[in-house]
Design an enzyme around this catalytic site. Structure first.
Site, PDB file in Angstrom:
ATOM      1  N   HIS A  51       0.827  -1.188   0.000  1.00  0.00           N
ATOM      2  CA  HIS A  51       0.000   0.000   0.000  1.00  0.00           C
ATOM      3  C   HIS A  51       0.873   1.255   0.000  1.00  0.00           C
ATOM      4  O   HIS A  51       2.064   1.210   0.335  1.00  0.00           O
ATOM      5  CB  HIS A  51      -0.918   0.007   1.220  1.00  0.00           C
ATOM      6  CG  HIS A  51      -2.065  -0.940   1.095  1.00  0.00           C
ATOM      7  ND1 HIS A  51      -3.028  -1.071   2.075  1.00  0.00           N
ATOM      8  CD2 HIS A  51      -2.417  -1.813   0.111  1.00  0.00           C
ATOM      9  CE1 HIS A  51      -3.920  -1.976   1.703  1.00  0.00           C
ATOM     10  NE2 HIS A  51      -3.566  -2.441   0.518  1.00  0.00           N
ATOM     11  N   GLU A  53       0.882   3.861   1.992  1.00  0.00           N
ATOM     12  CA  GLU A  53       1.415   4.250   3.291  1.00  0.00           C
ATOM     13  C   GLU A  53       2.634   3.406   3.664  1.00  0.00           C
ATOM     14  O   GLU A  53       3.626   3.928   4.186  1.00  0.00           O
ATOM     15  CB  GLU A  53       0.338   4.106   4.381  1.00  0.00           C
ATOM     16  CG  GLU A  53      -0.870   4.998   4.173  1.00  0.00           C
ATOM     17  CD  GLU A  53      -1.993   4.306   3.415  1.00  0.00           C
ATOM     18  OE1 GLU A  53      -3.155   4.600   3.716  1.00  0.00           O
ATOM     19  OE2 GLU A  53      -1.691   3.473   2.523  1.00  0.00           O
ATOM     20  N   CYS A  76      -6.209   1.906   5.730  1.00  0.00           N
ATOM     21  CA  CYS A  76      -6.975   0.700   6.015  1.00  0.00           C
ATOM     22  C   CYS A  76      -6.789   0.279   7.467  1.00  0.00           C
ATOM     23  O   CYS A  76      -5.751   0.513   8.089  1.00  0.00           O
ATOM     24  CB  CYS A  76      -6.585  -0.423   5.065  1.00  0.00           C
ATOM     25  SG  CYS A  76      -4.874  -0.999   5.225  1.00  0.00           S
ATOM     26  N   THR A 198     -16.787  -3.619 -34.855  1.00  0.00           N
ATOM     27  CA  THR A 198     -15.469  -2.979 -34.842  1.00  0.00           C
ATOM     28  C   THR A 198     -14.364  -4.016 -34.957  1.00  0.00           C
ATOM     29  O   THR A 198     -13.383  -3.824 -35.694  1.00  0.00           O
ATOM     30  CB  THR A 198     -15.286  -2.171 -33.542  1.00  0.00           C
ATOM     31  OG1 THR A 198     -16.246  -1.117 -33.517  1.00  0.00           O
ATOM     32  CG2 THR A 198     -13.887  -1.579 -33.454  1.00  0.00           C
ATOM     33  N   ASP A 202     -11.976  -3.785 -38.216  1.00  0.00           N
ATOM     34  CA  ASP A 202     -10.666  -3.175 -37.982  1.00  0.00           C
ATOM     35  C   ASP A 202      -9.618  -4.119 -37.409  1.00  0.00           C
ATOM     36  O   ASP A 202      -8.425  -3.783 -37.430  1.00  0.00           O
ATOM     37  CB  ASP A 202     -10.797  -1.978 -37.038  1.00  0.00           C
ATOM     38  CG  ASP A 202     -11.693  -0.883 -37.603  1.00  0.00           C
ATOM     39  OD1 ASP A 202     -11.819  -0.814 -38.832  1.00  0.00           O
ATOM     40  OD2 ASP A 202     -12.258  -0.112 -36.801  1.00  0.00           O
ATOM     41  N   ARG A 209       0.735   1.718 -26.969  1.00  0.00           N
ATOM     42  CA  ARG A 209       1.945   1.849 -27.775  1.00  0.00           C
ATOM     43  C   ARG A 209       2.669   3.167 -27.474  1.00  0.00           C
ATOM     44  O   ARG A 209       3.086   3.889 -28.371  1.00  0.00           O
ATOM     45  CB  ARG A 209       1.587   1.741 -29.266  1.00  0.00           C
ATOM     46  CG  ARG A 209       1.003   0.391 -29.625  1.00  0.00           C
ATOM     47  CD  ARG A 209       0.874   0.148 -31.112  1.00  0.00           C
ATOM     48  NE  ARG A 209      -0.129   0.974 -31.762  1.00  0.00           N
ATOM     49  CZ  ARG A 209      -1.430   0.696 -31.782  1.00  0.00           C
ATOM     50  NH1 ARG A 209      -1.898  -0.386 -31.159  1.00  0.00           N
ATOM     51  NH2 ARG A 209      -2.275   1.484 -32.415  1.00  0.00           N
TER      52      ARG A 209
END
Length: 333
Positions: A51, A53, A76, A198, A202, A209
């Site tokens: 985490h 902290e 937490c 799509t 394509d 990238r």
């Protein structure tokens, strides 16, 4: 900008480094400051641990004693096999003050972290830069509030609202700067989704990238009721996105029917509109039917949160306005 807001802005910037890479954990930033000098910096690492902290306290060492910790989310309070509770770490380190932007809606913490710090005699300040942090942590907060990922819909279009020529050709409507920004946005999402049309037209790679960010390419999903291609995952219906594991940020890139289906289901939380200074005329519209029956219903749903030039193009960012939005404390309002 006052001192607390300045240091919280630094913590916020750190939290952005791993947005889209920490689910199901939140992307948190932490800065530890002593006598006006940063002695520790941390941000939630990919995969959720360590985490923020813990990272910043390790860097600060003994200089954390008597210092102020600026944290974008309430530390937490629960123990985990993957690491100790951050509230306990801050107490053990002897920090004098903790400045917190948002409360943690996770029921394992939800105020307990702040209570533990106060019980140890640590001064607490809450709500600093809450709105900005809420945007940066929208994935985690949306998952907690609505049980699904935060959804961003990206559309690249001409001035007259077309996403392609009538033939379907769409490379390229926008320029290099706008496309680079799209790749940056991809790196901040765990998953990217397109429709079958799509994919068939394509064969998109949907990777990142940008130099140095290639490993941050998101998982790829197809909106389909059939079997997905190799290396892809299937989402059968927009309403099924809540079942996606370790996905708090979902980027929808097209096409028109897929975009319309998410809007019709009112699942879009954020719009990225890239407008190119071109006119297409008789082309493919950016959206299909979104179920709108009255023009009055179209108003009051979106607010502009950012706009900027990207080369010759312009980006507009809109956020969905909802009655039960996640408040700046992190808990449902």
């Amino acid at each position: 900008m006052n001192r607390d807001a300045r240091w919280m802005a630094a913590a916020l910037a750190l939290s952005e480094r791993t947005r889209g890479a920490t689910a199901p954990n939140p992307n948190v930033g932490c800065v530890i400051v002593r006598d006006g000098i940063v002695v520790g910096r941390g941000w939630t690492q990919p995969g959720g641990r360590p985490h923020a902290e813990a990272m910043s306290l390790e860097q600060a060492g003994d200089t954390a004693r008597g210092a102020t910790a600026y944290v974008t989310l309430e530390p937490c309070a629960h123990q985990s096999q993957r690491g100790p509770a951050c509230a306990d770490l801050l107490v053990a380190a002897g920090v004098a003050r903790v400045v917190i932007a948002l409360g943690d809606p996770d029921p394992r913490t939800d105020g307990r972290g702040i209570e533990r710090l106060r019980d140890a005699g640590i001064a607490i300040s809450e709500g600093i830069s809450g709105d900005a942090v809420r945007r940066a942590m929208a994935g985690f907060l949306t998952r907690r509030a609505h049980g699904r990922p935060h959804v961003t819909l990206k559309l690249a279009m001409s001035l007259d609202g077309c996403i392609a020529l009538v033939s379907g050709a769409s490379r390229w409507i926008t320029g290099d700067a706008a496309r680079a920004h799209t790749h940056l946005e991809r790196s901040r999402h765990e998953m990217i989704l397109v429709g079958r049309g799509t994919y068939d037209a394509d064969a998109p790679r949907l990777d990142v990238r940008l130099p140095g960010l290639e490993p941050r390419s998101p998982r790829r999903a197809l909106l389909t009721r059939g079997d997905p291609p190799s290396g892809w995952e299937s989402v059968r219906d927009p309403r099924a996105i809540g079942a996606l594991e370790d996905v708090d940020h979902l980027l929808v890139e097209g096409g028109a029917a897929t975009a319309a289906s998410f809007l019709a289901a009112d699942l879009v939380d954020r719009l990225l509109l890239y407008r190119a200074p071109i006119l297409i005329g008789h082309g493919k519209a950016a959206l299909g039917d979104i179920g709108l029956e009255r023009l009055d219903d179209a108003h009051g749903r979106w607010r502009l949160s950012d706009t900027r030039p990207l080369g010759s193009d312009r980006l507009e960012v809109y956020e969905r306005m909802r009655e039960n939005e996640v408040s700046t404390t992190g808990r449902s309002s």
